[in-house]
Motif scaffolding. Structure first.
Motif, PDB file in Angstrom:
ATOM      1  N   SER A 117      -7.040   9.083  -3.777  1.00 49.10           N
ATOM      2  CA  SER A 117      -5.985   9.904  -3.691  1.00 49.10           C
ATOM      3  C   SER A 117      -4.569   8.808  -3.585  1.00 49.10           C
ATOM      4  CB  SER A 117      -5.570  10.491  -2.126  1.00 49.10           C
ATOM      5  OG  SER A 117      -4.220  10.721  -2.071  1.00 49.10           O
ATOM      6  N   VAL A 118      -3.735   8.976  -4.617  1.00 47.73           N
ATOM      7  CA  VAL A 118      -2.508   7.756  -4.888  1.00 47.73           C
ATOM      8  C   VAL A 118      -1.238   8.707  -4.820  1.00 47.73           C
ATOM      9  CG1 VAL A 118      -1.656   6.548  -6.538  1.00 47.73           C
ATOM     10  CG2 VAL A 118      -3.947   6.709  -6.509  1.00 47.73           C
ATOM     11  N   THR A 120       1.023   7.446  -1.840  1.00 47.54           N
ATOM     12  CA  THR A 120       1.967   6.335  -1.302  1.00 47.54           C
ATOM     13  C   THR A 120       2.414   5.381  -2.022  1.00 47.54           C
ATOM     14  OG1 THR A 120       0.537   6.715   0.858  1.00 47.54           O
ATOM     15  CG2 THR A 120       2.057   4.869   0.818  1.00 47.54           C
ATOM     16  N   GLY A 125       7.263   4.548   1.167  1.00 55.82           N
ATOM     17  CA  GLY A 125       6.227   4.886   2.299  1.00 55.82           C
ATOM     18  C   GLY A 125       5.358   6.206   2.025  1.00 55.82           C
ATOM     19  N   THR A 152      -7.470   4.718  -0.351  1.00 54.12           N
ATOM     20  CA  THR A 152      -8.666   4.699   0.303  1.00 54.12           C
ATOM     21  C   THR A 152      -9.865   4.956  -0.772  1.00 54.12           C
ATOM     22  OG1 THR A 152      -8.039   5.637   2.459  1.00 54.12           O
ATOM     23  CG2 THR A 152     -10.245   6.328   1.648  1.00 54.12           C
ATOM     24  N   TRP A 193      -8.527  -5.643   2.373  1.00 51.04           N
ATOM     25  CA  TRP A 193      -8.388  -4.681   3.217  1.00 51.04           C
ATOM     26  C   TRP A 193      -9.001  -5.335   4.698  1.00 51.04           C
ATOM     27  CZ3 TRP A 193      -5.851  -0.405   5.030  1.00 51.04           C
ATOM     28  CH2 TRP A 193      -6.244   0.453   5.571  1.00 51.04           C
ATOM     29  N   MET A 198     -10.297   1.835  11.000  1.00 53.73           N
ATOM     30  CA  MET A 198     -10.673   2.682   9.489  1.00 53.73           C
ATOM     31  C   MET A 198     -11.182   1.485   8.712  1.00 53.73           C
ATOM     32  SD  MET A 198      -9.922   5.385  10.385  1.00 53.73           S
ATOM     33  CE  MET A 198     -10.276   6.323   9.172  1.00 53.73           C
ATOM     34  N   THR A 201     -12.662   2.464   5.113  1.00 51.20           N
ATOM     35  CA  THR A 201     -12.317   3.182   4.142  1.00 51.20           C
ATOM     36  C   THR A 201     -11.934   2.248   3.182  1.00 51.20           C
ATOM     37  OG1 THR A 201      -9.888   2.922   5.091  1.00 51.20           O
ATOM     38  CG2 THR A 201     -11.038   4.930   5.737  1.00 51.20           C
ATOM     39  N   TRP A 240      -7.673  15.547   8.442  1.00 50.32           N
ATOM     40  CA  TRP A 240      -7.626  14.455   9.145  1.00 50.32           C
ATOM     41  C   TRP A 240      -7.598  14.745  10.748  1.00 50.32           C
ATOM     42  CZ3 TRP A 240      -2.134  12.796   6.737  1.00 50.32           C
ATOM     43  CH2 TRP A 240      -2.221  12.352   5.736  1.00 50.32           C
ATOM     44  N   LEU A 365       0.181   7.182  12.428  1.00 53.09           N
ATOM     45  CA  LEU A 365       0.718   6.205  11.156  1.00 53.09           C
ATOM     46  C   LEU A 365       0.409   6.914   9.674  1.00 53.09           C
ATOM     47  CD1 LEU A 365      -0.139   2.478  12.016  1.00 53.09           C
ATOM     48  CD2 LEU A 365       1.755   3.689  12.695  1.00 53.09           C
ATOM     49  N   ASN A 366      -0.947   7.603   9.990  1.00 49.18           N
ATOM     50  CA  ASN A 366      -1.323   8.116   8.767  1.00 49.18           C
ATOM     51  C   ASN A 366      -0.634   9.389   8.334  1.00 49.18           C
ATOM     52  OD1 ASN A 366      -2.969   8.699   6.396  1.00 49.18           O
ATOM     53  ND2 ASN A 366      -4.973   8.724   7.323  1.00 49.18           N
ATOM     54  N   ASP A 370       6.734   9.981  13.018  1.00 48.95           N
ATOM     55  CA  ASP A 370       8.280  10.468  13.080  1.00 48.95           C
ATOM     56  C   ASP A 370       8.775  11.130  11.973  1.00 48.95           C
ATOM     57  OD1 ASP A 370       8.365   8.570  15.302  1.00 48.95           O
ATOM     58  OD2 ASP A 370       8.618   6.767  14.043  1.00 48.95           O
ATOM     59  N   ARG A 371       7.979  10.885  10.753  1.00 47.49           N
ATOM     60  CA  ARG A 371       8.658  11.832   9.769  1.00 47.49           C
ATOM     61  C   ARG A 371       8.262  13.333  10.108  1.00 47.49           C
ATOM     62  NH1 ARG A 371       9.577   9.493   4.848  1.00 47.49           N
ATOM     63  NH2 ARG A 371       8.705   7.567   4.328  1.00 47.49           N
ATOM     64  N   LEU A 374      10.712  14.730  12.521  1.00 49.06           N
ATOM     65  CA  LEU A 374      12.214  15.199  11.867  1.00 49.06           C
ATOM     66  C   LEU A 374      12.040  16.242  11.123  1.00 49.06           C
ATOM     67  CD1 LEU A 374      13.739  11.930  10.323  1.00 49.06           C
ATOM     68  CD2 LEU A 374      14.188  13.023  12.351  1.00 49.06           C
TER      69      LEU A 374
HETATM   70  C1  LIG Z   1      -6.510   4.723   6.882  1.00 46.79           C
HETATM   71  C2  LIG Z   1      -5.626   5.054   6.196  1.00 46.79           C
HETATM   72  C3  LIG Z   1      -6.049   5.382   4.784  1.00 46.79           C
HETATM   73  C4  LIG Z   1      -5.016   5.607   3.843  1.00 46.79           C
HETATM   74  N1  LIG Z   1      -5.176   6.242   2.597  1.00 46.79           N
HETATM   75  C5  LIG Z   1      -4.429   6.564   1.792  1.00 46.79           C
HETATM   76  C6  LIG Z   1      -4.736   6.979   0.439  1.00 46.79           C
HETATM   77  O1  LIG Z   1      -5.704   7.029  -0.222  1.00 46.79           O
HETATM   78  N2  LIG Z   1      -3.686   7.157  -0.530  1.00 46.79           N
HETATM   79  C7  LIG Z   1      -2.294   6.914  -0.212  1.00 46.79           C
HETATM   80  O2  LIG Z   1      -1.439   7.467  -1.042  1.00 46.79           O
HETATM   81  N3  LIG Z   1      -1.962   6.783   1.227  1.00 46.79           N
HETATM   82  C8  LIG Z   1      -3.094   6.604   1.935  1.00 46.79           C
HETATM   83  N4  LIG Z   1      -2.547   6.226   3.097  1.00 46.79           N
HETATM   84  C9  LIG Z   1      -1.098   6.087   3.480  1.00 46.79           C
HETATM   85  C10 LIG Z   1      -0.919   7.395   4.375  1.00 46.79           C
HETATM   86  O3  LIG Z   1      -0.949   8.472   3.976  1.00 46.79           O
HETATM   87  C11 LIG Z   1       0.808   7.035   4.611  1.00 46.79           C
HETATM   88  O4  LIG Z   1       1.427   7.128   3.595  1.00 46.79           O
HETATM   89  C12 LIG Z   1       1.333   5.683   4.973  1.00 46.79           C
HETATM   90  O5  LIG Z   1       0.351   5.471   6.343  1.00 46.79           O
HETATM   91  C13 LIG Z   1       2.479   5.511   5.730  1.00 46.79           C
HETATM   92  O6  LIG Z   1       2.780   4.166   5.458  1.00 46.79           O
HETATM   93  P1  LIG Z   1       4.013   3.424   6.632  1.00 46.79           P
HETATM   94  O7  LIG Z   1       3.979   3.722   7.853  1.00 46.79           O
HETATM   95  O8  LIG Z   1       4.027   1.935   6.180  1.00 46.79           O
HETATM   96  O9  LIG Z   1       5.167   4.126   5.837  1.00 46.79           O
HETATM   97  P2  LIG Z   1       6.310   5.334   6.258  1.00 46.79           P
HETATM   98  O10 LIG Z   1       5.723   6.635   6.038  1.00 46.79           O
HETATM   99  O11 LIG Z   1       7.453   5.116   5.348  1.00 46.79           O
HETATM  100  O12 LIG Z   1       6.741   4.887   7.626  1.00 46.79           O
HETATM  101  C14 LIG Z   1       7.252   3.630   8.150  1.00 46.79           C
HETATM  102  C15 LIG Z   1       7.894   3.697   9.346  1.00 46.79           C
HETATM  103  O13 LIG Z   1       9.229   4.189   9.041  1.00 46.79           O
HETATM  104  C16 LIG Z   1       9.621   5.464   9.827  1.00 46.79           C
HETATM  105  N5  LIG Z   1      10.220   6.111   8.854  1.00 46.79           N
HETATM  106  C17 LIG Z   1      10.415   5.916   7.499  1.00 46.79           C
HETATM  107  N6  LIG Z   1      11.118   6.673   6.983  1.00 46.79           N
HETATM  108  C18 LIG Z   1      10.972   7.907   7.743  1.00 46.79           C
HETATM  109  C19 LIG Z   1      11.626   9.167   7.740  1.00 46.79           C
HETATM  110  N7  LIG Z   1      12.338   9.817   6.608  1.00 46.79           N
HETATM  111  N8  LIG Z   1      11.837   9.849   8.737  1.00 46.79           N
HETATM  112  C20 LIG Z   1      11.321   9.337   9.789  1.00 46.79           C
HETATM  113  N9  LIG Z   1      10.774   8.093   9.854  1.00 46.79           N
HETATM  114  C21 LIG Z   1      10.559   7.548   8.952  1.00 46.79           C
HETATM  115  C22 LIG Z   1       8.354   5.772  10.545  1.00 46.79           C
HETATM  116  O14 LIG Z   1       8.772   5.989  11.845  1.00 46.79           O
HETATM  117  C23 LIG Z   1       7.512   4.576  10.233  1.00 46.79           C
HETATM  118  O15 LIG Z   1       6.926   4.141  11.657  1.00 46.79           O
HETATM  119  C24 LIG Z   1      -3.453   5.657   4.106  1.00 46.79           C
HETATM  120  C25 LIG Z   1      -3.359   5.307   5.391  1.00 46.79           C
HETATM  121  C26 LIG Z   1      -4.108   4.991   6.435  1.00 46.79           C
HETATM  122  C27 LIG Z   1      -3.808   4.575   7.789  1.00 46.79           C
END
Ligand SMILES: Cc1cc2nc3c(=O)[nH]c(=O)nc-3n(C[C@H](O)[C@H](O)[C@H](O)COP(=O)(O)OP(=O)(O)OC[C@H]3O[C@@H](n4cnc5c(N)ncnc54)[C@H](O)[C@@H]3O)c2cc1C
Length: 389
Positions: A117-118, A120, A125, A152, A193, A198, A201, A240, A365-366, A370-371, A374
């Motif tokens: 899955s792609v 992010t 984010g 992942t 990684w 996790m 993964t 999840w 975080l996954n 917070d998002r 909102l």
């Molecule tokens: C184990 C694991 C596996 C994953 N596998 C994949 C995968 O296979 N493919 C993939 O695409 N992604 C994957 N992800 C990513 C996941 O789906 C999230 O996109 C990612 O964890 C979010 O990253 P971030 O906290 O850096 O970013 P953000 O979502 O941007 O958040 C960063 C921080 O900013 C704040 N924030 C930012 N913007 C806002 C907003 N508009 N409203 C409120 N708060 C905000 C939040 O409080 C947050 O703490 C994985 C994540 C994990 C933990």
């Protein structure tokens, strides 16, 4: 948890054994559960959600959740790999063109295609419904150059569902979901990684460059929102949550087995009020998530696509994710306090509470809680009647 049919349970059994045997090693080395994936392939489970007419197991969303939950009792990373693959398969089943389905789904059912899955992207984010990656239409092809900070199982996947802007998009919300096989693109792994949890993964940064046929867009070009609302977001949150719940339930079960062992009974007073209260709290948290997961999955099965776009449903499924991501780690935290340092805090102990806690720390975080708060605040304002589904 919905019980599996006997045929499915039989397929799952050897997979659970394999996943359990390799869980500690995958965690230690931050290595992908290769043996687990091989077992998932050969068991037919990668095709769990593929309809029988394409050779799949014709399983349901509750089946996906039960399998994910059972796997997560042993290894949350392997369970996530499975649950997220299921989410990708569901998107293809419900939104790919018939031609693409006929090409791809029989291979998924045979275990030949594990899907990554792609979504992010650096800069935006986790926000699902936007992209900063432009694409270009060249004849029947779509050209893309997509950086992905976290994928992942990305180094092991055979194909990917990738979000990017539709060709000619005029806003960052005109996102397409594109199916791409590994050998159709130049696929680079850009780094390693080494996270807190996790670790199995193996979620690596990647870059995808090249072109895929235009008919590999899943759903209408620029309309990933529809796929998201119908399948992608609900199955992410349900899948999840099932993984987190399985990890917490597995931790409680192992703890209870320890507490009731003859050796431990000689050392501890099982009538201790503190012990009983902590056990009660852990169980209460787990049962709360179980009730919410099973209710949310039931509601999902009854809704039309239009209703899945409505505020009451979205509030519920987002609340499931937030609740599960808070209550499951809290339950394991109770257990660590209960059993203490040796069984709860040291690494490589039979209870594996330390690993469970590290893995569960990723839950909030996954897709950031917070998002979701909102989003749910805004959705609450739209639903003045406070319609409960
Ligand atoms: C184990 C694991 C596996 C994953 N596998 C994949 C995968 O296979 N493919 C993939 O695409 N992604 C994957 N992800 C990513 C996941 O789906 C999230 O996109 C990612 O964890 C979010 O990253 P971030 O906290 O850096 O970013 P953000 O979502 O941007 O958040 C960063 C921080 O900013 C704040 N924030 C930012 N913007 C806002 C907003 N508009 N409203 C409120 N708060 C905000 C939040 O409080 C947050 O703490 C994985 C994540 C994990 C933990």
């Amino acid at each position: 948890m919905r019980a599996l049919g006997p045929a499915l349970a039989e397929r799952l059994e050897p997979v659970l054994g394999t996943v359990e045997r390799h869980a500690a090693e995958c965690d230690e080395k931050a290595a992908f559960p290769t043996q687990g994936l091989t077992a998932m392939r050969s068991s037919g489970l990668l095709g769990l959600l593929v309809p029988a007419r394409y050779g799949g197991l014709d399983g349901t969303v509750p089946d996906l959740l039960t399998v994910s939950q059972l796997m997560a009792r042993q290894d949350m990373s392997a369970a996530m790999v499975f649950a997220m693959h299921g989410q990708q398969v569901a998107a293809l089943v419900h939104h790919a063109s018939e031609e693409l389905r006929e090409r791809v789904l029989p291979r998924v059912a045979r275990g030949d295609l594990y899907l990554g899955s792609v979504t992010t992207e650096a800069g935006k984010g986790g926000h699902l419904l936007s992209s900063g990656t432009a694409t270009r239409r060249e004849g029947d092809l779509i050209e893309l150059d997509r950086m992905a900070p976290i994928v992942t199982g990305g180094a092991h996947a055979d194909a990917y569902l990738i979000t990017a802007l539709a060709p000619g998009a005029t806003s960052e919300g005109q996102v397409s979901l594109v199916y791409a096989e590994r050998d159709q693109l130049d696929v680079q792994v850009l780094g390693g990684w080494d996270p807190m949890g996790m670790r199995g993964t193996h979620s690596v940064p990647m870059r995808f460059t090249g072109a895929v046929p235009h008919d590999q867009v899943v759903g209408a070009p620029g309309d990933f929102r529809r796929v998201t609302v119908d399948v992608f977001a609900p199955l992410a949150h349900l899948g999840w949550s099932a993984c987190w719940l399985g990890t917490a339930a597995g931790a409680l079960s192992r703890t209870l087995r320890l507490l009731r062992s003859p050796e431990e009974r000689r050392r501890r007073d099982l009538k201790s009020e503190l012990l009983l209260t902590r056990l009660s709290r852990a169980r209460q948290r787990i049962d709360t998530v179980q009730a919410m997961l099973s209710h949310t999955a039931d509601v999902y099965g009854t809704l039309s696509e239009r209703e899945r776009g409505g505020a009451p449903w979205q509030l519920l499924v987002n609340a499931l994710k937030v609740t599960a991501s808070e209550q499951c780690p809290a339950a394991v935290e109770e257990l660590v306090e209960l059993v203490g340092l040796r069984h709860g805090y040291l690494r490589n102990q039979p209870l594996a509470l330390e690993r469970a806690l590290r893995d569960l720390r990723s839950a909030s975080l996954n897709y950031g809680n917070d998002r979701l708060h909102l989003a749910n605040g805004s959705l609450s304002l739209l639903d003045q009647e406070t319609t409960l589904v």
